[in-house]
Design an enzyme around this catalytic site. Structure first.
Site, short mmCIF file in Angstrom:
data_model
loop_
_atom_site.label_atom_id
_atom_site.label_comp_id
_atom_site.label_asym_id
_atom_site.label_seq_id
_atom_site.Cartn_x
_atom_site.Cartn_y
_atom_site.Cartn_z
N ARG A 48 0.84 -1.19 0.00
CA ARG A 48 0.00 0.00 0.00
C ARG A 48 0.88 1.25 0.00
O ARG A 48 2.05 1.20 0.36
CB ARG A 48 -0.90 -0.02 1.24
CG ARG A 48 -1.74 -1.30 1.27
CD ARG A 48 -2.89 -1.20 2.22
NE ARG A 48 -2.50 -0.86 3.56
CZ ARG A 48 -3.28 -0.20 4.41
NH1 ARG A 48 -4.49 0.17 4.04
NH2 ARG A 48 -2.86 0.08 5.62
N LYS A 113 4.75 -11.42 9.49
CA LYS A 113 3.90 -11.28 8.31
C LYS A 113 4.15 -12.39 7.29
O LYS A 113 5.26 -12.54 6.79
CB LYS A 113 4.19 -9.91 7.68
CG LYS A 113 3.26 -9.49 6.59
CD LYS A 113 3.29 -7.99 6.52
CE LYS A 113 2.82 -7.40 5.23
NZ LYS A 113 2.85 -5.93 5.31
N ARG A 247 -0.54 -0.30 14.20
CA ARG A 247 0.69 -0.81 14.81
C ARG A 247 0.42 -1.20 16.25
O ARG A 247 -0.36 -0.54 16.94
CB ARG A 247 1.78 0.27 14.81
CG ARG A 247 2.28 0.62 13.42
CD ARG A 247 3.22 -0.45 12.87
NE ARG A 247 3.66 -0.15 11.52
CZ ARG A 247 3.03 -0.51 10.41
NH1 ARG A 247 1.89 -1.17 10.50
NH2 ARG A 247 3.50 -0.22 9.22
P1 ATP Z 1 0.01 -1.32 6.67
O1 ATP Z 1 -0.23 -1.63 8.10
O2 ATP Z 1 -0.25 0.10 6.32
O3 ATP Z 1 -0.61 -2.30 5.74
P2 ATP Z 1 2.48 -2.54 6.01
O4 ATP Z 1 3.87 -2.18 6.42
O5 ATP Z 1 1.95 -3.85 6.43
O6 ATP Z 1 1.57 -1.42 6.54
P3 ATP Z 1 1.90 -3.14 3.18
O7 ATP Z 1 1.69 -2.14 2.14
O8 ATP Z 1 0.78 -4.05 3.52
O9 ATP Z 1 2.39 -2.32 4.45
O10 ATP Z 1 3.15 -4.04 2.78
C1 ATP Z 1 4.39 -3.49 2.44
C2 ATP Z 1 5.39 -3.70 3.56
O11 ATP Z 1 5.50 -5.08 3.89
C3 ATP Z 1 6.80 -3.30 3.19
O12 ATP Z 1 7.03 -1.97 3.51
C4 ATP Z 1 7.68 -4.25 4.00
O13 ATP Z 1 7.89 -3.77 5.30
C5 ATP Z 1 6.84 -5.48 4.10
N1 ATP Z 1 7.16 -6.48 3.05
C6 ATP Z 1 7.60 -6.30 1.78
N2 ATP Z 1 7.69 -7.45 1.12
C7 ATP Z 1 7.31 -8.42 1.98
C8 ATP Z 1 7.20 -9.83 1.89
N3 ATP Z 1 7.47 -10.50 0.77
N4 ATP Z 1 6.77 -10.48 3.00
C9 ATP Z 1 6.47 -9.84 4.14
N5 ATP Z 1 6.55 -8.52 4.28
C10 ATP Z 1 6.97 -7.81 3.21
#
Ligand code: ATP
Length: 249
Positions: A48, A113, A247
């Site tokens: 995002r 994640k 968060r």
């Molecule tokens: P939000 O809570 O706003 O969704 P988020 O950090 O989870 O924040 P996303 O847009 O869902 O954001 O995912 C992008 C983020 O996930 C990246 O900034 C990185 O920190 C993490 N990321 C990137 N690639 C991967 C992956 N393959 N597996 C797990 N995490 C990843």
């Protein structure tokens, strides 16, 4: 009653979501609801708000599902919630994992994640719209890409040994069809309690931010529109919108 499941596979692409969005914009007649596009690697995998999704070549799943949605963008807000449940359904059907969900769009195991969901829209607030549902799911992350992920992550290979990625893509598609059908019929009503039982942040103090503003509160779960309910100084407030980040405090 399930339609046959056709999955298009491409070796390399910028982003599976971007490709389906291009087909929507060019009014590609071959694009029909339920179309799935999977790639072996993405050169510009997206999260995002312009964030990157690490998408190295290998075992991970980079998956997008096209859906022609009858109800307009307003109702599309709850789709992320239904999709999170579909990912959970698919993983629980195949493996024994303690999967949890983070509002609005992520799938976690033990605070790490595993997968992200990116729902993109083309259309108007009222009337039918086009939805592209992107799912990036880590199956086996190569070390070279792992070092670029700046938060706690995990992949399936850390939890289960036999993983058939094709089977995973098929089961995921069937689970998505089921949940989207349910959503089209009854909205989130039957899914709220299920989602709340899987909420990774349940009853914890969290902060919610839009970039400019921040709120703190105890995470109670979601409402019937997919908004997040926080308890703040004894009052309940619900937050909507795709640009909000959650968060743990
Ligand atoms: P939000 O809570 O706003 O969704 P988020 O950090 O989870 O924040 P996303 O847009 O869902 O954001 O995912 C992008 C983020 O996930 C990246 O900034 C990185 O920190 C993490 N990321 C990137 N690639 C991967 C992956 N393959 N597996 C797990 N995490 C990843």
């Amino acid at each position: 009653t399930d339609k046959p499941c056709h999955i298009e596979v491409q070796p390399i692409i910028d982003s599976t979501n971007s490709e389906l969005m291009r087909r929507i914009q060019s009014k590609d007649a071959a694009l029909t609801s339920g179309q799935v596009l999977v790639a072996e690697m993405q050169q510009a995998g997206r999260g995002r708000r312009g964030r990157q999704w690490q998408s190295p070549f290998g075992a991970n799943l980079y998956y997008s599902y096209y859906w022609h949605f009858e109800d307009g963008m307003q109702a599309a807000m709850g789709v992320s919630v239904a999709v999170g449940l579909a990912v959970h359904d698919a993983l629980s059907a195949l493996y024994d994992l303690g999967v949890q969900l983070k509002w609005p769009n992520d799938i976690y195991i033990n605070e790490h994640k595993l997968a992200g969901v990116l729902v993109e829209l083309d259309g108007q607030m009222e009337g039918p719209c086009h939805l592209v549902i992107g799912i990036g799911l880590n199956v086996a992350m190569p070390n070279s890409a792992a070092q670029h992920i700046d938060q706690a992550w995990t992949d399936l290979s850390q939890h289960v040994s036999e993983i058939d990625k094709n089977q995973l893509a098929v089961v995921l598609t069937l689970c998505l069809q089921k949940r989207l059908h349910m959503y089209q019929k009854n909205g989130l009503s039957d899914m709220v309690a299920q989602w709340n039982a899987l909420n990774a942040f349940r009853d914890q103090v969290v902060s919610l931010s839009t970039g400019q503003r921040q709120w703190r509160g105890i995470c109670e779960g979601i409402d019937h529109q997919g908004g997040l309910i926080l308890r703040q100084d004894g009052e309940r407030k619900t937050y909507y919108g795709g640009e909000i980040s959650l968060r743990k405090e």
